[in-house]
Design an enzyme around this catalytic site. Structure first.
Site, PDB file in Angstrom:
ATOM      1  N   CYS A   1      52.716 -71.988  -5.811  1.00 17.97           N
ATOM      2  CA  CYS A   1      51.592 -72.000  -4.798  1.00 17.97           C
ATOM      3  C   CYS A   1      51.447 -73.359  -4.225  1.00 17.97           C
ATOM      4  O   CYS A   1      51.778 -74.248  -4.636  1.00 17.97           O
ATOM      5  CB  CYS A   1      50.355 -71.582  -5.563  1.00 17.97           C
ATOM      6  SG  CYS A   1      50.298 -69.940  -6.389  1.00 17.97           S
TER       7      CYS A   1
ATOM      8  N   ASP B   1      48.651-110.881  15.442  1.00 23.13           N
ATOM      9  CA  ASP B   1      48.752-111.076  14.161  1.00 23.13           C
ATOM     10  C   ASP B   1      47.707-109.920  13.201  1.00 23.13           C
ATOM     11  O   ASP B   1      46.479-110.603  13.228  1.00 23.13           O
ATOM     12  CB  ASP B   1      48.348-112.503  13.752  1.00 23.13           C
ATOM     13  CG  ASP B   1      48.397-112.816  12.170  1.00 23.13           C
ATOM     14  OD1 ASP B   1      49.112-112.208  11.569  1.00 23.13           O
ATOM     15  OD2 ASP B   1      47.923-113.980  12.054  1.00 23.13           O
TER      16      ASP B   1
END
Length: 463
Positions: free
Chosen positions: A32, A438
């Site tokens: 399952c 950056d």
């Protein structure tokens, strides 16, 4: 995750982990998804598997209630750049069915034995078993959504023989193909794949469709794509070039939410309809749509990391589960990233193949790299398309992202910004930073999503 943590996810029926792992119950012989609505089994009867193929290989059959074969793919395969992640993306694209294990190994640059060993060691199943599980899922979809003859479905799903098809369907679903077809809800089947295959493209967690459809609308190339309807009820349609033929797909903007059924964070699906000239292309077409709509992402992992940043927290709260659109065709996207939408539309009208049966405003397939390389030699476009055509630049699902980016940057006219866009969209890298920026390390490994949040909020230009 250790096994105790996995069991807690099963016990709480936590849908966040659907597709991340599977569990099987030894007393029933069934496997399952974690969010299965059935009564949770006792811990000592449970086994865990990384893939559905591994559960099937161990003799377990799929649960009829939770349909574990229909879960979103694991986000891990999109994030990882190692051989296992690349192999899983290629298998999902149908490479094993078309080229065999030898073809998969050649694309990865490893021997067949090495690929077999690495996949089996980590996933509990080799490439043949993984492809077999995928074929079984394709067969179920065709059986339950079309009226194609069972024999045609067997070969369309990739099986080598009717016997192999019958044996696999019985082993995986504990049903004969005819019984599996009879179990499908009435009214969902169409006459042939040419009349359209209805699909539920599953995703985990929240999925804000508005920003995705906004971006697809802005970028649509006439003749190949169209977006129709008012916001909130739009339909995206496009043509697809596929290994065996062509396709046209329509995807609804309105997401459907799964019934909770006791499961935490059940997710939902996008409704789609796929028209194919050859049903063998179903698996490949579905995987390309999943990449285009970023359906295998893990929004919980992304949101948890980015929400910890003060700048991003309000953006994540406003749009939980924000997705980054990918590409239905990586080589097509590379050309479009280089030329822009207007020039791409001109290329389609001049060099694109006209559909045998145009559908509304969808009239063409995007031109192949080889066609463009011959038609427009020289210059940045000629260099890029020639490199794509001869394999000097590889953008298939199993391509090494660093190698691809380096090869792109070596081409004339392809700058760092274009290469980064191709890496993020065509190669699905979730951690791309715009060149010259950056960005905080705390945004890793989801910098592509962080920048997309800023872009959607109007605080950044597109990646």
């Amino acid at each position: 995750m250790d096994e105790e943590t996995r069991y807690e996810a099963v016990r709480s029926r936590d849908g966040r982990f659907d597709g991340v792992f599977f569990f099987a119950v030894e007393t029933t012989g069934i496997y399952c998804r974690p969010s299965c609505p059935a009564v949770p089994p006792k811990r000592h009867n449970v086994r865990f598997f990384a893939t559905a193929a591994a559960a099937q290989r161990s003799g377990f059959r799929a649960c009829r209630r939770c349909r574990p074969d229909a879960v979103p793919g694991s986000a891990e395969w999109n994030v990882r750049a190692d051989v296992v992640g690349r192999a899983m993306r290629l298998i999902g694209d149908g490479v094993v069915d078309r080229e065999g294990v030898a073809g998969l190994a050649a694309r990865l640059g490893y021997s067949r034995r090495q690929v077999q060993r690495q996949l089996t060691a980590e996933l509990g199943a080799g490439p043949v078993a993984l492809a077999r599980a995928q074929r079984a899922h394709t067969a179920r979809v065709l059986l339950q959504t079309t009226d194609l003859p069972v024999t045609d479905i067997a070969f369309a799903a990739g099986f080598a023989s009717i016997r192999q098809f019958n044996d696999t369907v019985r082993a995986v679903y504990d049903r004969t193909p005819s019984r599996l077809r009879a179990d499908a809800p009435r009214g969902r089947r169409s006459g042939t794949p040419g009349a359209g295959i209805p699909l539920r493209l599953a995703h985990r967690g929240p999925y804000p469709t508005g920003p995705v459809f906004d971006q697809l609308t802005r970028e649509a190339v006439p003749g190949v794509e169209e977006v129709a309807g008012p916001p909130g009820r739009r339909v995206y349609r496009r043509t697809l070039r596929l290994p065996y033929g062509t396709g046209i797909v329509a995807v609804d903007e309105r997401p459907r939410t799964a019934r909770p059924g006791g499961a935490a964070h059940p997710g939902g699906w996008l409704q789609a309809r796929l028209h194919l000239t050859d049903p063998r292309d179903l698996t490949t077409a579905v995987q390309r749509l999943r990449r285009l709509f970023d359906l295998d992402a893990d929004p919980y992992a992304v949101d948890e990391r980015l929400a910890a940043d003060p700048r991003l927290a309000p953006l994540v709260a406003a749009r939980p589960g924000l997705r980054v659109p990918g590409a239905a065709d990586a080589e097509e996207y590379a050309v479009r990233a280089l030329t822009g939408t207007a020039e791409a539309a001109r290329l389609v009208q001049r060099y694109g193949k006209t559909l045998d049966a145009p559908c509304g405003t969808l009239t063409h397939l995007f031109p192949e790299p080889g066609v463009l390389a011959e038609a427009a030699p020289g210059g940045p476009l000629g260099a890029l398309t020639a490199a794509l055509a001869d394999g000097a630049v590889r953008l298939d699902p199993g391509a090494d992202r660093d190698t691809a980016q380096q090869a792109l940057l070596a081409l004339p006219g392809v700058d760092a910004t274009t290469a980064a866009a191709i890496r993020a969209r065509a190669l699905g890298d979730p951690d791309v930073a715009p060149p010259g920026t950056d960005l905080p390390d705390t945004w890793r490994p989801w910098r592509t999503y962080a920048v997309h949040h800023l872009h959607v909020a109007g605080d950044w230009s597109p990646v």
